[in-house]
Design an enzyme around this catalytic site. Structure first.
Site, PDB file in Angstrom:
ATOM      1  N   TYR A 162       0.810  -1.224   0.000  1.00 32.39           N
ATOM      2  CA  TYR A 162       0.000   0.000   0.000  1.00 32.39           C
ATOM      3  C   TYR A 162       0.844   1.275   0.000  1.00 32.39           C
ATOM      4  O   TYR A 162       0.304   2.361  -0.178  1.00 32.39           O
ATOM      5  CB  TYR A 162      -0.925   0.031   1.229  1.00 32.39           C
ATOM      6  N   HIS A 188      -4.175   6.392  -1.243  1.00 31.52           N
ATOM      7  CA  HIS A 188      -4.762   6.445   0.105  1.00 31.52           C
ATOM      8  C   HIS A 188      -3.694   6.751   1.159  1.00 31.52           C
ATOM      9  O   HIS A 188      -4.034   7.128   2.281  1.00 31.52           O
ATOM     10  CB  HIS A 188      -5.427   5.098   0.412  1.00 31.52           C
ATOM     11  N   ASN A 200     -12.913   6.649   5.507  1.00 32.27           N
ATOM     12  CA  ASN A 200     -13.003   5.733   6.654  1.00 32.27           C
ATOM     13  C   ASN A 200     -12.013   6.035   7.765  1.00 32.27           C
ATOM     14  O   ASN A 200     -12.291   5.780   8.935  1.00 32.27           O
ATOM     15  CB  ASN A 200     -12.847   4.286   6.189  1.00 32.27           C
TER      16      ASN A 200
END
Length: 194
Positions: A16, A21, A115
């Site tokens: 990631y 993000h 989130n």
């Protein structure tokens, strides 16, 4: 009120690290590098942390090692331990509603479907009144494509714009501590990487 905790939101793990993000973590990584304060894993805060001094102020840096939707666990743990109030926290996160090359400061507001922000608000006793650094990543144009988009890597041309905005945001964060939020905001909000 001085900022005492700067958080960069991310998902953990190498797969990631380069995804959109994780733009918030790129900003905190840059601050740590600029201020020669390497981040170290600190399990009790569920993240990588460092301590810096900006204009005589003691500030903690935090990149949670939880997944994005559990970011509040790390932020809540550190805020509680050091008795840091929500309005003394700056959370850097990726922002779909701003284009790559733009970053903006903001105080309070909702989570906009993010989130990480949603969990932080919840873990701070449903208090949304913390500062945010919104790092523009652009929007895929279709709601159904958002998840794949934020978990995807930006092309080199977009990455360059995001990196430039993050550099400017780091400079403006230092300006915030020197000359106040109004001046830092005014400078950052007129910046757009080309």
């Amino acid at each position: 009120m001085a900022i005492k905790l700067i958080v960069g939101l991310a998902n953990p793990g190498a797969e990631y690290a380069a995804t959109r993000h994780n733009a918030g973590a790129w900003y905190v990584d840059l601050l740590a590098e600029r201020l020669r304060a390497p981040l170290r894993e600190e399990p009790k805060f569920f993240g990588y942390t460092s301590r810096i001094t900006l204009e005589g102020e003691d500030v903690r840096l935090l990149v949670p090692t939880t997944f994005m939707n559990l970011s509040g666990k790390a932020v809540g743990a550190m805020a509680s331990f050091y008795r840091i109030q929500p309005d003394e926290i700056l959370v850097a996160h990726d922002e779909l509603d701003l284009p790559p090359g733009v970053a903006k400061f903001k105080l309070g507001g909702g989570h906009g479907g993010h989130n990480g922000l949603k969990d932080i608000i919840s873990k701070l006793g449903n208090n949304p009144n913390f500062h945010r650094l919104r790092v523009g990543i652009g929007h895929p144009g279709d709601k159904s494509k958002v998840v794949g988009f934020v978990l995807g890597k930006p092309p080199v041309s977009e990455q360059k714009l995001i990196d430039e905005a993050i550099y400017e945001a780091a400079r403006c964060t230092e300006l915030w501590f020197k000359e106040g939020l109004a001046k830092a905001t005014s400078r950052l909000h007129t910046f757009k990487a080309q």
